[in-house]
Design a protein around this motif. Structure first.
Motif, short mmCIF file in Angstrom:
data_model
loop_
_atom_site.label_atom_id
_atom_site.label_comp_id
_atom_site.label_asym_id
_atom_site.label_seq_id
_atom_site.Cartn_x
_atom_site.Cartn_y
_atom_site.Cartn_z
N UNK A 54 49.40 48.03 57.11
CA UNK A 54 49.53 48.54 55.74
C UNK A 54 49.72 50.04 55.79
N UNK A 55 50.94 50.50 55.48
CA UNK A 55 51.23 51.92 55.61
C UNK A 55 52.30 52.31 54.59
N UNK A 56 52.02 53.37 53.82
CA UNK A 56 52.99 53.90 52.85
C UNK A 56 53.12 55.40 53.12
N UNK A 57 53.98 55.82 54.04
CA UNK A 57 54.14 57.26 54.31
C UNK A 57 54.61 57.98 53.04
N UNK A 58 54.15 59.21 52.85
CA UNK A 58 54.52 59.93 51.64
C UNK A 58 54.53 61.43 51.91
N UNK A 59 55.21 62.16 51.03
CA UNK A 59 55.13 63.62 50.97
C UNK A 59 54.71 64.00 49.56
N UNK A 60 54.00 65.11 49.45
CA UNK A 60 53.42 65.52 48.17
C UNK A 60 53.75 66.99 47.91
N UNK A 248 61.29 54.71 47.26
CA UNK A 248 62.48 53.92 47.53
C UNK A 248 63.53 54.73 48.26
N UNK A 249 64.79 54.55 47.88
CA UNK A 249 65.92 55.14 48.59
C UNK A 249 66.12 56.60 48.17
N UNK A 250 65.15 57.44 48.54
CA UNK A 250 65.19 58.86 48.19
C UNK A 250 64.31 59.61 49.19
N UNK A 251 64.64 60.87 49.46
CA UNK A 251 63.82 61.68 50.36
C UNK A 251 63.17 62.81 49.57
N UNK A 252 62.21 63.49 50.20
CA UNK A 252 61.43 64.51 49.50
C UNK A 252 62.29 65.70 49.09
N UNK A 253 63.25 66.10 49.90
CA UNK A 253 64.08 67.26 49.56
C UNK A 253 64.91 66.97 48.31
N UNK A 254 65.53 65.80 48.27
CA UNK A 254 66.31 65.42 47.09
C UNK A 254 65.40 65.32 45.87
N UNK A 422 50.12 54.72 45.57
CA UNK A 422 49.94 56.14 45.90
C UNK A 422 49.38 56.93 44.72
N UNK A 423 49.93 56.70 43.54
CA UNK A 423 49.48 57.47 42.38
C UNK A 423 48.01 57.21 42.08
N UNK A 424 47.60 55.95 42.11
CA UNK A 424 46.21 55.67 41.74
C UNK A 424 45.24 56.27 42.75
N UNK A 425 45.63 56.35 44.02
CA UNK A 425 44.80 57.05 44.98
C UNK A 425 44.66 58.52 44.65
N UNK A 426 45.78 59.14 44.27
CA UNK A 426 45.74 60.55 43.89
C UNK A 426 44.96 60.76 42.60
N UNK A 432 46.33 60.18 47.96
CA UNK A 432 47.30 59.08 47.83
C UNK A 432 47.09 57.97 48.86
N UNK A 433 46.49 58.30 50.00
CA UNK A 433 46.25 57.30 51.04
C UNK A 433 44.87 56.64 50.90
N UNK A 434 44.30 56.69 49.74
CA UNK A 434 42.99 56.08 49.50
C UNK A 434 42.98 54.61 49.89
N UNK A 435 44.10 53.91 49.70
CA UNK A 435 44.17 52.49 50.04
C UNK A 435 43.82 52.24 51.50
N UNK A 436 44.20 53.17 52.39
CA UNK A 436 43.89 52.99 53.80
C UNK A 436 42.39 53.01 54.03
N UNK A 437 41.72 53.99 53.44
CA UNK A 437 40.27 54.07 53.59
C UNK A 437 39.59 52.84 53.02
N UNK A 438 40.11 52.35 51.89
CA UNK A 438 39.52 51.16 51.28
C UNK A 438 39.64 49.95 52.19
N UNK A 439 40.84 49.75 52.75
CA UNK A 439 41.04 48.60 53.63
C UNK A 439 40.22 48.73 54.91
#
Length: 967
Positions: A54-60, A248-254, A422-426, A432-439
């Protein structure tokens, strides 16, 4: 939530799709039949390994105005989920303004200063779904759009964040007030619909932010004024109180460039004060009875608990799951399978930011003395607190929860997708990665951890709210508010008082939508098992899971050759016991594997579906084969499940929508047609009561057979590996010597006899209107995409004419829908409308008028044409995000005889549909002539309204599913 949630009606077909040309895979050599294998308990995959998957990489990043932005890149499809959360919900509402956060959410869809209507451009751009919801702690807005429409979605979200108020008028406020009030009536009108009000009132003191309902009270909704709207917006809807996720189909710079462009100039709002609202310790237990028009006594036990950041949160989630969430839960084993005093049980930990509802419920079996039921219910809870769970129970619950989280990784946006995670973790935890700690915490739990947490919170005084069969004496319209209105009423300003004029912002122009390429659907592979069973595979590797559907040529239409309700009850009994396992062992095996087996009868086929982790596919298939091939139909299991089914029928008949849906099919198709049975497939009480182990076993042998089976799989597995494990489980299954039964779908339906069939349901604040007629088409008739698009114009969608007229313009309903399902046999036109009781007759007149006008006086216009053609073309990738969506589409195409490349041709098919084709389909199939209506409502209020419609009115018995007597 502002949308109408669709009701399951008369075996609605799954959405259609197909694929690229298939790859033919050779079958393995035939094998000799073998005896049923000896049962060996499977060894499941490591829980720690599952958590790692279970992994959702993100940039903030954060804008200067305080807007927090989260970006997750997922290139599997050219779509982007746009999810916006505001830290404001019903717990933020002051006295006298309950329900306002939700009312404002509705207003946010009514257009802004530069966007007259949010839905039209978004749906035309291919957005699915465009929606929002309100809860105690937050309000959110979601849309999943093609990559080329991301900038349009950001423009629109920014316009309502920074340029809304100039477009909010008294007329819009009044109309949305009516919609929300009908949403409240619709919920209140359900069986047990007043229970939550009573629980909130008893659980928290007056003024506690979590006490009043999110829907609020009628009085407060009536009092809302334009001045309230402006204050709510300026106080709460600034960028510094919001979080935006792009997934989805988008990067942080865009993303940063686009977000800065559209949101960067919006000024920060005032600092929003935090609301503190923790759990409450009651001084003593509270008991309250509610009389309601329900068939069964329902007992609930509720405690307020800690919020989601508590050290006990995960232990309570698992503990309540073991108590009443698992199929093998303590309450199930003791009260449903054991003493059989209950026909249903549940337990959940509904967790919010600062508190939680820890709740267990028991639906008491008819005839069981209340005192005995309450004693048994409370004893199971007390025993669990004393004993605590076993290691195996904790591991089973943890595996199930982790498997569910892995499944959620398939969806980038919408409700429950990766953006929301991600949003609900934040929002709630600053991470945003709160789900990892929960699992990780769930995976590390010990029985002692769970026992300690459950005792800390469930040993406190409890709220016991019990819904008792009887005459409803309380009214939902008086409930849901602050709680002290009778002794300390809040000031009620004039809701119609004009608000001062506003200075609006500069004009902004919406960006264009970039072209959308053709949909790339994954390849379809085909093979056969050793015994000839066809196998279809669509390989998708986005998550380590596989869904498999076994489809048998049966369905509820097969009941025409048996007894009404046979297929559904027989399928329901498959996982209640086999020759080597009992119901509890089957449930426990699924939980250890993180697998889910479900069986259900559609109109034309009976399906058994497996959702499995790839790592546990082989043992999961062994379990599936045992359930499908070797059910025991033991007398004690049949008796228990039969009693549950009788209770289920009673519950459906107590529900106005369920009652209407059961009544319409026999009226339209007649008793002699396979489609003429009650549409839910449950059968009648008399038929179900007469079923025996022998009749159900005979039905299984007659219909669940390898020569009527097709297997479809979607997920992370190769065809070679899939055939190998399927052959181990199903390759030696030999067909019986008896010929396959044949359903006669060519029987003619009776000639239409337009009328209104009225089913009396006293004390109903809403009426449920169900209209329909049989069409001269079958699901196998090809090239009818124009009919589906014409139905989107009429009633299938938020922007459809019926919904916009009855809901958005008149405010008489929470939502209206028309449907044209695609079974193998005759198609039908159906219209469903729950409406406020005093507008029942007016609503039928309006439905008939809208149908008569299309296309005679109101042909499809350019905006509607573009929305249903371009919108569907652009939205195709959104329809196949999950394995289950792809599975349903492939199964539907095979059943209806569509080619494998059907989905590849859909875009060109939609492009070929012009206004003349849509108008022609509307004229031929969607007109008002021949419609019969079923109305479920309070006869005293409704019957006088029906006299001027021009249709004869008949009265029907509310429990005989359509038999009527003339009047």
């Amino acid at each position: 939530m502002r949308r109408l949630v669709a009701v399951s009606l008369i075996a609605l077909s799954l959405s259609a799709c197909a694929a690229k040309p298939d790859t033919i895979v050779s079958a393995v050599p035939p094998a000799q039949p073998v005896a049923a294998p000896a049962r060996v308990e499977p060894a499941p995959a490591s829980l720690a390994d599952l958590v790692k998957a279970v992994d959702i990489p993100y940039e903030k990043f954060t804008l200067a105005n305080g807007l927090t932005v989260l970006v997750h890149t997922d290139r599997k499809a050219p779509i982007v989920g746009v999810t916006t959360y505001y830290r404001v919900g019903s717990k933020s509402e002051p006295k006298g303004r309950t329900g306002f956060a939700h009312l404002f959410e509705h207003l946010m869809f009514g257009g802004s200063e530069n966007v007259p209507n949010f839905d039209i451009p978004l749906e035309g751009a291919g957005s699915t779904s465009t929606n929002g919801s309100t809860w105690y702690d937050r309000t959110n807005y979601v849309e999943t759009v093609p990559k080329g429409a991301v900038e349009l979605a950001l423009f629109m979200e920014s316009d309502r964040m920074g340029h809304l108020l100039g477009a909010v008028t008294q007329d819009k406020l009044d109309k949305q007030r009516g919609v929300v009030q009908n949403e409240k009536r619709q919920g209140d009108n359900q069986p047990y619909g007043l229970e939550d009000y009573a629980i909130g009132d008893a659980l928290f003191p007056v003024g506690h932010p979590y006490r009043h309902s999110t829907i609020g009270s009628m009085a407060d909704l009536n009092a809302a004024a334009l001045g309230d709207v402006r204050k709510w917006f300026t106080d709460n809807y600034g960028p510094n109180n919001a979080i935006l996720a792009l997934s989805g189909d988008i990067d942080a710079a865009t993303a940063r460039s686009l977000v800065e462009k559209w949101f960067g100039q919006i000024p920060a709002g005032p600092a929003v004060p935090k609301v503190f609202a923790g759990p409450v310790d009651l001084p003593a237990p509270v008991t309250r009875d509610i009389a309601d028009q329900v068939p069964n006594l329902r007992l609930t036990r509720t405690w307020s608990g800690p919020g989601i950041n508590s050290d006990d949160a995960e232990a309570l989630e698992v503990g309540m799951d073991i108590l009443g969430g698992l199929a093998s839960s303590r309450l199930d084993n003791a009260l449903v399978r054991g003493s059989q005093q209950a026909v249903g049980v549940s337990a959940t930990a509904q967790q919010h930011e600062q508190t939680s509802w820890l709740q267990a419920s028991m639906m008491v079996k008819d005839g069981v003395p209340r005192a005995a039921a309450e004693a048994a219910f409370d004893a199971v809870i007390a025993k669990f607190l004393t004993e605590g769970p076993s290691e195996d129970e904790v591991r089973r619950s943890a595996t199930r929860l982790v498997s569910q989280e892995i499944g959620r990784l398939e969806q980038v946006g919408d409700f429950g997708g990766k953006g929301m995670t991600l949003i609900e973790g934040q929002l709630y935890s600053g991470d945003p990665a709160k789900y990892k700690a929960q699992l990780q915490r769930i995976a590390a739990l010990t029985p002692a951890d769970v026992k300690a947490a459950m005792n800390r919170w469930l040993s406190r005084p409890v709220v016991a709210v019990n819904t008792v069969p009887g005459t409803r004496t309380e009214k939902g319209e008086t409930l849901g508010g602050w709680g002290d209105e009778a002794t300390s009423p809040a000031p009620k300003p004039d809701a119609k008082k004009p608000a001062p004029k506003l200075v609006t912002g500069p004009k902004r122009t919406a960006p264009a939508v970039a072209p959308v390429g053709d949909l790339a659907f994954p390849a379809i592979e085909r093979g056969k098992l050793a015994n000839g069973i066809p196998v279809t595979l669509v390989r998708r590797t986005s998550v380590p899971k596989v869904v498999i559907s076994l489809n048998f040529d049966a369905g509820t239409a097969a009941d025409a050759l048996d007894t009404p309700g046979t297929q559904s009850l027989m399928l329901n009994l498959l996982d209640e016991g086999t020759q080597t396992r009992d119901a509890t062992q089957i449930a426990e095996a699924q939980e250890r594997l993180g697998a889910t087996i479900g069986a259900a009868a559609g109109l034309d086929s009976s399906a058994v579906t497996l959702d499995a982790l790839t790592a546990n596919l082989a043992p999961s298939l062994e379990l599936l084969a045992d359930v499908v091939r070797r059910p025991a139909f033991r007398g004690e299991d049949v008796g228990r499940v039969r009693d549950q089914r009788l209770s289920q029928i009673a519950q459906v008949e107590a529900n106005p929508s369920g009652l209407a849906a059961r009544a319409i099919a026999p009226i339209l198709f007649g008793a002699d047609h396979p489609y003429g049975l009650p549409g839910d497939g449950l059968g009648s009480k008399a038929a179900v009561a007469a079923m025996t182990p022998a009749t159900l076993s005979a039905a299984h042998d007659r219909w669940i057979r390898p020569d009527s089976l097709k297997i479809t799989a979607v997920g992370d597995v190769t065809m070679e590996a899939l055939l190998a494990v399927l052959n181990q489980s199903f390759g030696d299954w030999a067909a019986p010597a008896t010929p396959r039964p044949v359903k006669d779908l060519s029987r003619p339906a009776p000639a239409p006899r337009p009328r209104i069939v009225l089913i009396d349901r006293p004390n109903s604040p809403q009426s449920v209107i169900f209209g329909g007629r049989v069409l001269p088409l079958t699901g196998r008739d090809q090239d009818k995409e124009a009919l589906d698009l014409a139905n989107e114009v009429l009633g299938n969608g938020f922007l459809s004419r019926l919904n916009m007229d009855l809901r958005e313009d008149k405010g008489w309903s929470y939502g209206v829908r028309s449907m044209v399902p695609s079974p193998l046999g005759p198609r039908s036109l159906l219209v469903m409308a729950p409406v406020q009781a005093d507008r029942t007759g007016d609503s039928i007149k309006l439905i008939l008028a809208d149908m008569a006008a299309f296309p005679a006086t109101k042909p499809v216009d350019k905006v509607e044409l573009g929305r249903v053609t371009d919108g569907n073309i652009r939205g195709l990738p959104n329809r196949f995000q999950t394995n289950m969506q792809v599975l349903g589409a492939v199964v539907t195409n095979e059943r209806l005889g569509r080619p494998d490349n059907y989905i590849g041709t859909l875009a060109s098919r939609y492009r070929a549909v012009d206004s003349r084709a849509i108008d022609a389909m509307a004229k031929a199939y969607l007109g008002r002539d021949g419609l019969t209506f079923v109305v479920v409502g309070d006869r005293k209020a409704v019957e006088p309204q029906l006299k001027g419609i021009g249709l004869p009115v008949e009265l029907a018995n509310p429990v005989d599913s359509g038999a009527s007597s003339g009047k």
